[in-house]
Design an enzyme around this catalytic site. Sequence first.
Site, PDB file in Angstrom:
ATOM      1  N   CYS A   6       0.846  -1.201   0.000  1.00 52.04           N
ATOM      2  CA  CYS A   6       0.000   0.000   0.000  1.00 52.04           C
ATOM      3  C   CYS A   6       0.885   1.257   0.000  1.00 52.04           C
ATOM      4  O   CYS A   6       2.104   1.184   0.177  1.00 52.04           O
ATOM      5  CB  CYS A   6      -0.917   0.004   1.214  1.00 52.04           C
ATOM      6  SG  CYS A   6      -0.049   0.167   2.780  1.00 52.04           S
ATOM      7  N   CYS A  16       2.946   1.785   3.103  1.00 52.55           N
ATOM      8  CA  CYS A  16       4.115   0.889   3.149  1.00 52.55           C
ATOM      9  C   CYS A  16       5.236   1.449   2.284  1.00 52.55           C
ATOM     10  O   CYS A  16       6.408   1.422   2.682  1.00 52.55           O
ATOM     11  CB  CYS A  16       3.721  -0.507   2.657  1.00 52.55           C
ATOM     12  SG  CYS A  16       2.376  -1.263   3.586  1.00 52.55           S
TER      13      CYS A  16
END
Lengths: 132, 78
Positions: B11, B14
Amino acid sequence: MENQTLVTEICPTTTQSWVKNGALILDVREKDEVERLRFDVPNYHHIPLTEFEDRFQEVDPNQEIVVVCRSGGRSLRAAGFLVNHGYPKVVNMKHGLIRWVEKGFPTKGDVNEVLPASSSSCCSTDGKTGCC
Amino acid sequence: MKTIKVLGTGCSKCNVTYQNALEAVKRSGIEAEVSKIEDIMELMELNVLTTPVLMIDGVQYIKGRVADVKEIMDLIAK
């Protein structure tokens, strides 16, 4: 998400069978998501993923548990966490509430929370169990 | 050499954490290996629930949020 080594995954239709046999539906979505739309099943418990590490022991380890979320990703991690902590009867419901709603299974709240969504794919990955 | 791993599902948070980790290593001037772990099985084996997770030398320090450059530098310096 197709690796079955740690956690078995079942589809929403199979989940219905588990529900009829008394399995616990363990929802790991966040509170606001649940307030908008929730699973309408008799044996239901909600622990948001953000609280899961502190609260997972609320769940009886001897019970059959189907972990659920919106699309099956968060619940897979939670199911793995439970397996790692000695819960032997845990499965993940793949495709989550989205597929559950698409199948017309019971909910309380606004189904537009998860619809519209693509529903063209089959949930069977082994070619043996048929589409659910 | 320190080992820094950013655990997540790919994501945006991240990815930001991963970039912050790279920047923190650069600014700290230390020798470190920075990597991303996105494989769901590895995440489950490491008991990752909320992502991203910042792991340094096997210890999970920050879970479920972006770690900024300064705090990663502080953790590296420990």
